[in-house]
Structures are given as C-alpha cells and as structure tokens.
Design an enzyme around this catalytic site. Structure first.
Site, PDB file in Angstrom:
ATOM      1  N   LYS A   3     -93.194 -48.455  52.755  1.00  0.00           N
ATOM      2  CA  LYS A   3     -93.284 -49.316  53.945  1.00  0.00           C
ATOM      3  C   LYS A   3     -94.028 -48.548  55.046  1.00  0.00           C
ATOM      4  O   LYS A   3     -94.737 -47.594  54.761  1.00  0.00           O
ATOM      5  CB  LYS A   3     -91.880 -49.737  54.385  1.00  0.00           C
TER       6      LYS A   3
ATOM      7  N   ARG B 198    -100.765 -46.007  53.288  1.00  0.00           N
ATOM      8  CA  ARG B 198    -100.061 -46.967  52.411  1.00  0.00           C
ATOM      9  C   ARG B 198    -100.949 -47.441  51.256  1.00  0.00           C
ATOM     10  O   ARG B 198    -102.171 -47.524  51.397  1.00  0.00           O
ATOM     11  CB  ARG B 198     -99.558 -48.158  53.250  1.00  0.00           C
TER      12      ARG B 198
ATOM     13  N   ASP C 201     -86.669 -55.552  54.585  1.00  0.00           N
ATOM     14  CA  ASP C 201     -86.944 -54.910  55.879  1.00  0.00           C
ATOM     15  C   ASP C 201     -85.668 -54.520  56.624  1.00  0.00           C
ATOM     16  O   ASP C 201     -85.727 -53.872  57.666  1.00  0.00           O
ATOM     17  CB  ASP C 201     -87.774 -55.851  56.767  1.00  0.00           C
TER      18      ASP C 201
ATOM     19  N   ARG D 245     -89.070 -50.202  62.640  1.00  0.00           N
ATOM     20  CA  ARG D 245     -87.693 -50.457  62.215  1.00  0.00           C
ATOM     21  C   ARG D 245     -86.862 -49.171  62.166  1.00  0.00           C
ATOM     22  O   ARG D 245     -85.637 -49.218  62.319  1.00  0.00           O
ATOM     23  CB  ARG D 245     -87.668 -51.194  60.878  1.00  0.00           C
TER      24      ARG D 245
HETATM   25  C1  S3P Z   1     -94.059 -59.330  54.414  1.00  0.00           C
HETATM   26  C2  S3P Z   1     -93.674 -58.893  53.181  1.00  0.00           C
HETATM   27  C3  S3P Z   1     -92.865 -57.682  52.967  1.00  0.00           C
HETATM   28  C4  S3P Z   1     -92.209 -57.192  54.250  1.00  0.00           C
HETATM   29  C5  S3P Z   1     -93.155 -57.222  55.413  1.00  0.00           C
HETATM   30  C6  S3P Z   1     -93.662 -58.637  55.645  1.00  0.00           C
HETATM   31  C7  S3P Z   1     -94.871 -60.557  54.513  1.00  0.00           C
HETATM   32  O1  S3P Z   1     -93.701 -56.651  52.495  1.00  0.00           O
HETATM   33  O2  S3P Z   1     -91.722 -55.882  54.067  1.00  0.00           O
HETATM   34  O3  S3P Z   1     -92.546 -56.756  56.588  1.00  0.00           O
HETATM   35  O4  S3P Z   1     -94.993 -61.119  55.617  1.00  0.00           O
HETATM   36  O5  S3P Z   1     -95.394 -60.994  53.471  1.00  0.00           O
HETATM   37  P1  S3P Z   1     -94.024 -56.458  50.936  1.00  0.00           P
HETATM   38  O6  S3P Z   1     -94.879 -57.560  50.505  1.00  0.00           O
HETATM   39  O7  S3P Z   1     -94.707 -55.134  50.861  1.00  0.00           O
HETATM   40  O8  S3P Z   1     -92.679 -56.442  50.264  1.00  0.00           O
END
Ligand code: S3P
Length: 448
Positions: A354, A129, A327, A403
């Site tokens: 993701k 990632r 998500d 997920r």
């Molecule tokens: C999260 C932010 C989101 C989400 C992740 C949790 C967080 O990610 O997809 O499951 O707790 O700040 P991104 O910041 O990459 O959008």
C-alpha cells in the site's frame, strides 16, 4: 516528508470523551471514478460531495491534461465536460499522480487503448509501488510500457493503436487492477472479461452501468466474472458522492477506545465490498450500531453510532473478509491493542504494497508504544489488553501514508503518554479535515 511539502509533525494526547457528530468527507474511490468516468462520457457530469483531498485533486488535474474540462464550483460541487471513450488527447507533460495508487492505476487503464504516449510519476511512496499488476494486463490489449526496475514509476506507456479485447484473471485481489482492465476494455472492440477469485470493491462496475455501459457480473463458484462490452457511448451523470466508510473508521475507532465517548457518523456508505471493518468491530464486542438504515443511489447507507467499548475481545479476523476492509487494518490494529487477548489478521499480503508496508509500519509503531505484535509475510497478530496495551510516548514514522498517520493519532487519544508522528502531511490526501473534525469531538491533536 509529506506528499507535496515540508513535514508536519503532529501529536495526539489522551482526551476526555469524544462526543458529537462527525461529518466525514466524500468517498475517495468514488471521487476518483466520478472524475475519470465523467471525462470519458460525452457531455457534462455534475458531482456533489467530491472529496477534495490531494489524491483526488491530482486526478482532476490529470483529466484536464487529457482534454476534459474539469470545473470546481466550490463546496464539493464539480463538473466535468467529458471527451468520450477514445477521445482523450495526449497530455503535453508528465502526469503526476502524487500519492495515489488508485489515480495512477485507473488512468493507466483508461489511456492504454488509445493511440498516445503518456509518462506517469508520483511521490516517493507511489514511485516505490508495483505497477506490473497493471502493465501486465494492459500489454494484452496491445499497450507497451517502459518503467524503472521492477515495474516502478516513472513509467511511459504507449497506448495500443489497434486494441483487442482481453480476458484476464487478476493474480492479486485488487479493485485498482480490475478497474484498470475494465477501463482499458472501454476503448477495445468486443467483450473484455475480468475474473476475480476474491470479490473486491465494485464501484467501477456499478458506476459504469450508471454511465450507460453494459457490464454483467456473475458470481460463480470459482470467483466473480465481470464482462464489459467495449466502445459504448458513456452518458454524463449527476453524482452524489457518499461519505467514505474508510474515513468514518477513524472517528468510529477513536470513540471505541476513548472513555465515555458517544459519536454519530452520519450518511456512511455500507456497500458490502467496503464494510468489513464494522462487522469485525461488532464481532469484537464493540458498541457500534447502524441507525437509520436506508438506500441511496442504489447503495446501503446508515448513520454509525460508536460508543466507548471497554469490553472488546481479540478475535480471528476471517481472511476472506480482507478485501472488504483492506484499508482499515491499520486502525483496526489500534483498536485490537485495547481488546483483551490476541487479534489475528491473516490473508493480508496486500498490506505490504500500500502507500507503505502497512504491517511493518504499524507493527514498528505499536511496538515503540509498548504493544506486542507478531508478523509473517501475509499475517499479523496484535496482543491487546483491556484498557489498552499501549503506553504511548513514542514518535512514529508515517512513511508518506495517510492511514498510518491517522491511526497513530487515534492511538494517542487513549494512551497515558502522547503519541507523535514525524509527518501528518499525508493526511491531506484523503481526509483534509481530520484535525478540526477530531478536535471538534474533543480530541487533542496538534501540530508540534
Ligand atoms: C481502491 C482499491 C484498493 C484500496 C484503495 C482504493 C480503489 O486498492 O486499497 O485505497 O479505489 O479501487 P487495491 O486495488 O490495491 O486493493
């Protein structure tokens, strides 16, 4: 492969009605932040309802490595004796964040303005990632990072000796990036400013205010401006973690597609930055109601009641809603396959980075089960049918993504032939009680 062990193949078969109450675990975003902010406060933070999933347990381990005392008192009750802003000690080994993007990105932020060198790694999913989205802004504070090609983990970060405050406009809609910058700003003098075009989940801002930091949010025409005043003394808190709307999504969506179902999911946080899925399901004609609406700890909370909804229609999901349900698109695509017509989901490029490329993972799995899915770089469309477009009968790759695994287990509850995943192990990162909870409602999810 599961994140921390051998693969756990799982299968879900068509079941009778899902009925009863689904007590889903604590919110993952708030659980990570409770441990991290507790570690940066002076004194004892007490937490109840902590999600004890692998992601959060990895963050607990990391906070211990930085010098905080983190104690598990059982049944979701934890305490953290924090070391104060700037009080972290240099860990004597690599920090392994497992599967968790939230864990690694927030922790990178909070060590970036302290004079120390830390190496981070994670599982195969996390190592694939992008981390430049965090290392770019923390370099403005004075931190340096050395990672693999294209900013991948493992990565070593040398924190800034003399940090300066930063003003940063996030190039992608990401609460993790916003949070990493704000956490780095905690140990920098003066004001750190983050500007977001699309407003993302605001748990960091809300919780930091609770811990005594000065954080001001202004919603402007051009976006949202968040200003943090650096070098506060954070005061320990008593935190009750609300239940996770992202986990609630699975029993809710399962009930909508399973004949005769009536499921109550109590005590779900409905912070508007997280509740986009539920609005979308209602727009599709789902029989989903909010009961007992109330406020708890400054957040809207309700009990969700979901009933079998055979008359759902495909819709255009507004792109501006994406951040508030980012998500939930995998499980939404499952519901969309049971809704008559097309469900078009634009503005979702972030799904490609993701835990897996979630558009590709879901599209391939749905197609293997008989559903037509079109996709582009930042959009996808599911062609649904009343009664369900999917036949099932396929084994789908979960790609180290909790997920994806749970979404296909939900799909199998409504298809004529069972749906299998090669590895349900990743489910333990966010929803360790998924199988007993769903089977307790009447599902047939089993390890094969
Ligand atoms: C999260 C932010 C989101 C989400 C992740 C949790 C967080 O990610 O997809 O499951 O707790 O700040 P991104 O910041 O990459 O959008």
């Amino acid at each position: 492969m599961s994140s921390h062990g051998t693969p756990i193949p799982m299968q879900s078969s068509k079941c009778g009605p899902l009925v009863g109450q689904a007590h889903v675990p604590g919110d993952k975003s708030i659980s990570h932040r409770s441990l991290i902010f507790g570690a940066m406060a002076v004194g004892e933070t007490r937490i109840s309802g902590l999600l004890e999933g692998e992601d959060v347990l990895d963050t607990a381990k990391a906070m211990r490595a930085f010098g905080a005392q983190v104690i598990d008192h059982g049944h979701g009750n934890w305490s953290v004796h924090g070391v104060g802003v700037g009080g972290f000690r240099e860990p004597d080994d690599v920090i392994d964040c497992g599967n968790s993007g939230t864990g690694v990105r927030l922790i990178m932020g909070c060590m970036a303005t302290t004079d120390m060198t830390v190496t981070f790694t994670g599982d195969a999913s996390l190592r694939s990632r992008p981390m430049a989205r965090v290392t770019d802004p923390i370099s403005l504070f004075g931190a340096t990072s050395y990672g693999r090609a294209r900013g991948r983990l493992p990565m070593t970060i040398v924190g800034a000796k003399n940090p300066v405050p930063v003003e940063y406009a996030t190039p992608v809609p990401s609460a993790q990036v916003k949070s990493a910058v704000l956490l780095a700003g905690l140990n920098a003098p003066g004001q750190t400013i983050v500007i977001e075009k699309e407003f993302t989940r605001d748990h960091t801002e809300r919780m930091l205010v609770g811990f005594g930091a000065e954080v001001v949010t202004e919603h402007l025409e051009t976006g949202t401006k968040i200003t943090l005043t650096g070098q506060p003394e954070l005061k320990p808190q008593d935190i009750v973690v609300p239940r996770d709307p992202s986990s609630a999504a699975f029993p809710v969506c399962a009930a909508l597609i399973t004949e005769g179902s009536d499921v109550l999911v109590p005590n779900i946080g409905l912070n508007p930055t997280r509740a986009g899925l539920f609005q979308t399901l209602q727009d599709m004609g789902a029989d989903l109601t909010f009961e007992n609406m109330r406020e708890e700890g400054g957040e809207p909370v309700a009990d969700l009641r979901a009933k079998y909804s055979p008359d759902m229609r495909g819709i255009e999901v507004p792109a501006e809603r994406a951040a508030s349900m980012i998500d939930e698109y995998p499980v939404l695509s499952v519901v969309a396959s049971f809704a008559e017509g097309q469900t078009h989901m634009p503005g979702v490029k972030e799904l490609r980075v993701k835990e897996s490329d979630r558009i590709d993972a879901m599209a391939q799995g749905l197609r293997a089960c008989g559903v037509t899915v079109d996709e582009g770089d930042d959009w996808w469309t599911v062609h649904g049918k009343r009664g369900g477009a999917a036949k099932g009968g396929a084994t789908v790759e979960s790609r180290l993504d909790h997920r994806i695994a749970m979404s296909f287990m939900v799909l199998g509850m409504g298809t004529a032939a069972p749906v299998s995943v090669d590895d349900g192990g990743p489910i333990a990162t966010s929803f360790p009680i998924f199988e007993p909870l769903m089977n307790g409602l009447g599902a047939k999810v089993e390890r094969t």
